[in-house]
Structures are given as C-alpha cells and as structure tokens.
Design a protein around this motif. Structure first.
Motif, PDB file in Angstrom:
ATOM      1  N   ILE A 178       0.838  -1.206   0.000  1.00  0.00           N
ATOM      2  CA  ILE A 178       0.000   0.000   0.000  1.00  0.00           C
ATOM      3  C   ILE A 178       0.868   1.251   0.000  1.00  0.00           C
ATOM      4  O   ILE A 178       0.620   2.190  -0.774  1.00  0.00           O
ATOM      5  N   TRP A 179       1.903   1.279   0.846  1.00  0.00           N
ATOM      6  CA  TRP A 179       2.762   2.465   0.913  1.00  0.00           C
ATOM      7  C   TRP A 179       3.510   2.690  -0.400  1.00  0.00           C
ATOM      8  O   TRP A 179       3.649   3.833  -0.852  1.00  0.00           O
ATOM      9  N   MET A 180       3.986   1.618  -1.021  1.00  0.00           N
ATOM     10  CA  MET A 180       4.667   1.761  -2.311  1.00  0.00           C
ATOM     11  C   MET A 180       3.696   2.269  -3.373  1.00  0.00           C
ATOM     12  O   MET A 180       4.072   3.087  -4.225  1.00  0.00           O
ATOM     13  N   ALA A 181       2.455   1.825  -3.320  1.00  0.00           N
ATOM     14  CA  ALA A 181       1.434   2.304  -4.264  1.00  0.00           C
ATOM     15  C   ALA A 181       1.139   3.784  -4.033  1.00  0.00           C
ATOM     16  O   ALA A 181       0.964   4.546  -4.997  1.00  0.00           O
ATOM     17  N   VAL A 182       1.107   4.202  -2.779  1.00  0.00           N
ATOM     18  CA  VAL A 182       0.874   5.620  -2.468  1.00  0.00           C
ATOM     19  C   VAL A 182       1.990   6.465  -3.065  1.00  0.00           C
ATOM     20  O   VAL A 182       1.738   7.492  -3.703  1.00  0.00           O
ATOM     21  N   ILE A 183       3.234   6.042  -2.882  1.00  0.00           N
ATOM     22  CA  ILE A 183       4.360   6.795  -3.448  1.00  0.00           C
ATOM     23  C   ILE A 183       4.276   6.820  -4.972  1.00  0.00           C
ATOM     24  O   ILE A 183       4.497   7.854  -5.606  1.00  0.00           O
ATOM     25  N   PHE A 184       3.933   5.688  -5.577  1.00  0.00           N
ATOM     26  CA  PHE A 184       3.784   5.626  -7.033  1.00  0.00           C
ATOM     27  C   PHE A 184       2.715   6.620  -7.494  1.00  0.00           C
ATOM     28  O   PHE A 184       2.916   7.347  -8.465  1.00  0.00           O
ATOM     29  N   LEU A 185       1.597   6.667  -6.791  1.00  0.00           N
ATOM     30  CA  LEU A 185       0.515   7.588  -7.172  1.00  0.00           C
ATOM     31  C   LEU A 185       0.918   9.046  -6.989  1.00  0.00           C
ATOM     32  O   LEU A 185       0.597   9.878  -7.828  1.00  0.00           O
ATOM     33  N   PHE A 186       1.633   9.356  -5.903  1.00  0.00           N
ATOM     34  CA  PHE A 186       2.091  10.728  -5.703  1.00  0.00           C
ATOM     35  C   PHE A 186       3.056  11.139  -6.810  1.00  0.00           C
ATOM     36  O   PHE A 186       3.050  12.284  -7.250  1.00  0.00           O
ATOM     37  N   THR A 187       3.885  10.202  -7.253  1.00  0.00           N
ATOM     38  CA  THR A 187       4.813  10.480  -8.347  1.00  0.00           C
ATOM     39  C   THR A 187       4.057  10.727  -9.645  1.00  0.00           C
ATOM     40  O   THR A 187       4.457  11.549 -10.461  1.00  0.00           O
TER      41      THR A 187
ATOM     42  N   ARG B 218       9.607  19.324   0.558  1.00  0.00           N
ATOM     43  CA  ARG B 218       9.764  18.288  -0.467  1.00  0.00           C
ATOM     44  C   ARG B 218      10.848  17.276  -0.074  1.00  0.00           C
ATOM     45  O   ARG B 218      10.657  16.077  -0.234  1.00  0.00           O
ATOM     46  N   LYS B 219      11.964  17.750   0.443  1.00  0.00           N
ATOM     47  CA  LYS B 219      13.041  16.831   0.818  1.00  0.00           C
ATOM     48  C   LYS B 219      12.665  16.049   2.076  1.00  0.00           C
ATOM     49  O   LYS B 219      13.002  14.866   2.199  1.00  0.00           O
ATOM     50  N   ALA B 220      11.955  16.680   3.000  1.00  0.00           N
ATOM     51  CA  ALA B 220      11.490  15.967   4.201  1.00  0.00           C
ATOM     52  C   ALA B 220      10.502  14.869   3.823  1.00  0.00           C
ATOM     53  O   ALA B 220      10.487  13.798   4.433  1.00  0.00           O
ATOM     54  N   SER B 221       9.693  15.121   2.795  1.00  0.00           N
ATOM     55  CA  SER B 221       8.746  14.085   2.358  1.00  0.00           C
ATOM     56  C   SER B 221       9.496  12.900   1.743  1.00  0.00           C
ATOM     57  O   SER B 221       9.099  11.746   1.922  1.00  0.00           O
ATOM     58  N   HIS B 222      10.593  13.171   1.044  1.00  0.00           N
ATOM     59  CA  HIS B 222      11.429  12.083   0.513  1.00  0.00           C
ATOM     60  C   HIS B 222      12.039  11.277   1.663  1.00  0.00           C
ATOM     61  O   HIS B 222      11.980  10.041   1.665  1.00  0.00           O
ATOM     62  N   LEU B 223      12.630  11.968   2.621  1.00  0.00           N
ATOM     63  CA  LEU B 223      13.235  11.286   3.774  1.00  0.00           C
ATOM     64  C   LEU B 223      12.213  10.413   4.487  1.00  0.00           C
ATOM     65  O   LEU B 223      12.464   9.241   4.777  1.00  0.00           O
ATOM     66  N   THR B 224      11.047  10.979   4.745  1.00  0.00           N
ATOM     67  CA  THR B 224      10.013  10.264   5.495  1.00  0.00           C
ATOM     68  C   THR B 224       9.414   9.116   4.696  1.00  0.00           C
ATOM     69  O   THR B 224       9.305   7.993   5.195  1.00  0.00           O
ATOM     70  N   GLY B 225       9.026   9.393   3.471  1.00  0.00           N
ATOM     71  CA  GLY B 225       8.369   8.373   2.654  1.00  0.00           C
ATOM     72  C   GLY B 225       9.223   7.139   2.430  1.00  0.00           C
ATOM     73  O   GLY B 225       8.746   6.005   2.571  1.00  0.00           O
ATOM     74  N   PHE B 226      10.487   7.341   2.135  1.00  0.00           N
ATOM     75  CA  PHE B 226      11.362   6.204   1.879  1.00  0.00           C
ATOM     76  C   PHE B 226      11.896   5.600   3.178  1.00  0.00           C
ATOM     77  O   PHE B 226      12.257   4.431   3.216  1.00  0.00           O
ATOM     78  N   GLY B 227      11.913   6.395   4.235  1.00  0.00           N
ATOM     79  CA  GLY B 227      12.212   5.832   5.553  1.00  0.00           C
ATOM     80  C   GLY B 227      11.132   4.843   5.964  1.00  0.00           C
ATOM     81  O   GLY B 227      11.431   3.774   6.522  1.00  0.00           O
TER      82      GLY B 227
ATOM     83  N   LEU C 238      19.570  -5.602   3.401  1.00  0.00           N
ATOM     84  CA  LEU C 238      18.580  -5.972   2.383  1.00  0.00           C
ATOM     85  C   LEU C 238      17.494  -4.910   2.271  1.00  0.00           C
ATOM     86  O   LEU C 238      17.127  -4.493   1.162  1.00  0.00           O
ATOM     87  N   SER C 239      17.009  -4.431   3.407  1.00  0.00           N
ATOM     88  CA  SER C 239      15.953  -3.412   3.405  1.00  0.00           C
ATOM     89  C   SER C 239      16.452  -2.110   2.792  1.00  0.00           C
ATOM     90  O   SER C 239      15.741  -1.469   2.018  1.00  0.00           O
ATOM     91  N   TRP C 240      17.699  -1.731   3.118  1.00  0.00           N
ATOM     92  CA  TRP C 240      18.231  -0.490   2.569  1.00  0.00           C
ATOM     93  C   TRP C 240      18.434  -0.602   1.052  1.00  0.00           C
ATOM     94  O   TRP C 240      18.061   0.301   0.313  1.00  0.00           O
ATOM     95  N   VAL C 241      19.008  -1.704   0.606  1.00  0.00           N
ATOM     96  CA  VAL C 241      19.270  -1.888  -0.828  1.00  0.00           C
ATOM     97  C   VAL C 241      17.962  -1.886  -1.611  1.00  0.00           C
ATOM     98  O   VAL C 241      17.849  -1.228  -2.658  1.00  0.00           O
ATOM     99  N   LEU C 242      16.964  -2.615  -1.134  1.00  0.00           N
ATOM    100  CA  LEU C 242      15.674  -2.659  -1.839  1.00  0.00           C
ATOM    101  C   LEU C 242      14.989  -1.288  -1.854  1.00  0.00           C
ATOM    102  O   LEU C 242      14.377  -0.899  -2.850  1.00  0.00           O
ATOM    103  N   THR C 243      15.120  -0.543  -0.764  1.00  0.00           N
ATOM    104  CA  THR C 243      14.557   0.811  -0.726  1.00  0.00           C
ATOM    105  C   THR C 243      15.279   1.703  -1.733  1.00  0.00           C
ATOM    106  O   THR C 243      14.642   2.469  -2.467  1.00  0.00           O
ATOM    107  N   PHE C 244      16.597   1.600  -1.769  1.00  0.00           N
ATOM    108  CA  PHE C 244      17.378   2.407  -2.710  1.00  0.00           C
ATOM    109  C   PHE C 244      17.000   2.066  -4.150  1.00  0.00           C
ATOM    110  O   PHE C 244      16.837   2.962  -4.990  1.00  0.00           O
ATOM    111  N   LEU C 245      16.829   0.788  -4.449  1.00  0.00           N
ATOM    112  CA  LEU C 245      16.420   0.380  -5.801  1.00  0.00           C
ATOM    113  C   LEU C 245      15.023   0.904  -6.132  1.00  0.00           C
ATOM    114  O   LEU C 245      14.770   1.344  -7.261  1.00  0.00           O
ATOM    115  N   TYR C 246      14.115   0.870  -5.157  1.00  0.00           N
ATOM    116  CA  TYR C 246      12.776   1.414  -5.395  1.00  0.00           C
ATOM    117  C   TYR C 246      12.857   2.922  -5.633  1.00  0.00           C
ATOM    118  O   TYR C 246      12.140   3.456  -6.490  1.00  0.00           O
ATOM    119  N   ALA C 247      13.739   3.608  -4.923  1.00  0.00           N
ATOM    120  CA  ALA C 247      13.916   5.050  -5.127  1.00  0.00           C
ATOM    121  C   ALA C 247      14.391   5.339  -6.553  1.00  0.00           C
ATOM    122  O   ALA C 247      13.924   6.278  -7.198  1.00  0.00           O
TER     123      ALA C 247
END
Length: 148
Positions: free
Chosen positions: A14-23, A66-75, A94-103
């Motif tokens: 759900i959270w990844m979908a929210v970020i996708f929709l905001f993008t 905008r930058k705080a939203s990036h920090l928070t959303g991907f955190g 693993l969690s950091w690498v996958l988050t970075f790849l999603y970013a």
C-alpha cells in the motif's frame, strides 16, 4: 505466512502504491507545491507586499517540505521492508538496498510524467531517509533487548 508478516507485506504494498501515485500526479511538482505554499503564506503572513523576502521564504519552505517528504516516505518503506525481512540474513542491508532500488525506479518513473523531472539527488535523499529509519529501528530494537 504468519498473520503479522501478511500485515507488513500489505502495508508495504500500500505504501509503495501511495508513493507511485504521488509520483504520477502533476499536483506534486515543485512549481505546484510552491504555489500552494505561497497561498498559505500570503494569507497567514501577508507577504504579498515584500516579494523578495517572501520568495526566498517560499523557496526555502518548499525545498524543506519536499526533501522531508522524501526522507520520510522512503524511511517508511525501509522500515516496512525490515519488518518483512527481519528473519532473513542481513535484514538491515537488504531493506536499505531494496529501498534504494525502489527510489531509483521511482525517479525513473517520474521522468516520464509531464512536468516532473528525475533527480539522482532525490534518490540519495531517499537512501538517507532509509538509512535513518533503519538506524532508528536498530537503536530502538537493541535498547528494547537490553531492557529485557
């Protein structure tokens, strides 16, 4: 799959979908958020008379938000990934690498949206947000273990 793991997987999706929709939405471009902030400050602080100071303030607030939203959303993504992979080997890495790849894929996707641009700087900020969230998770977990 355990109930709690299903919860974390669903929350992650759900959270990844929210970020996708905001993008995907053009409302969240730098220009549009700047206009919204201007309307807020113009009403609250009557900066319509002092355009230079108001412009600098609006630009600063826009960048910080905008930058705080990036920090928070991907955190949040990193934390959710950690919850999903907590029983794997090297769950923090693993969690950091996958988050970075999603970013990276999120910025790539954003490059196709009219009015939006991709920025590797945003990917680095996303990675920093993931690192901070995982560091806090580690510190909280280790403190919790010491209390027991």
């Amino acid at each position: 799959m355990a109930k709690s793991k299903k919860f974390w997987v669903l929350a992650l999706i759900i959270w990844m979908a929210v970020i996708f929709l905001f993008t995907q939405l053009p409302y969240f471009t730098g220009e549009n958020t700047s206009k919204a902030i201007f309307k807020l400050f113009a009403v609250e602080h009557d900066i319509t008379q002092s355009s230079d100071a108001g412009s600098v303030l609006i630009t600063a607030v826009n960048i910080i938000l905008r930058k705080a939203s990036h920090l928070t959303g991907f955190g949040i993504i990193a934390f959710l990934l950690f919850q999903v992979f907590r029983n794997f080997r090297f769950p923090y890495l693993l969690s950091w690498v996958l988050t970075f790849l999603y970013a990276i894929t999120d910025e790539w996707h954003q490059s196709f949206v009219p009015g939006r641009t991709a920025s590797f700087q945003d990917v680095l900020i996303d990675g920093l947000g993931a690192f901070i969230a995982l560091l806090l998770t580690y510190l909280f977990s280790s403190r919790k273990r010491k209390i027991r």
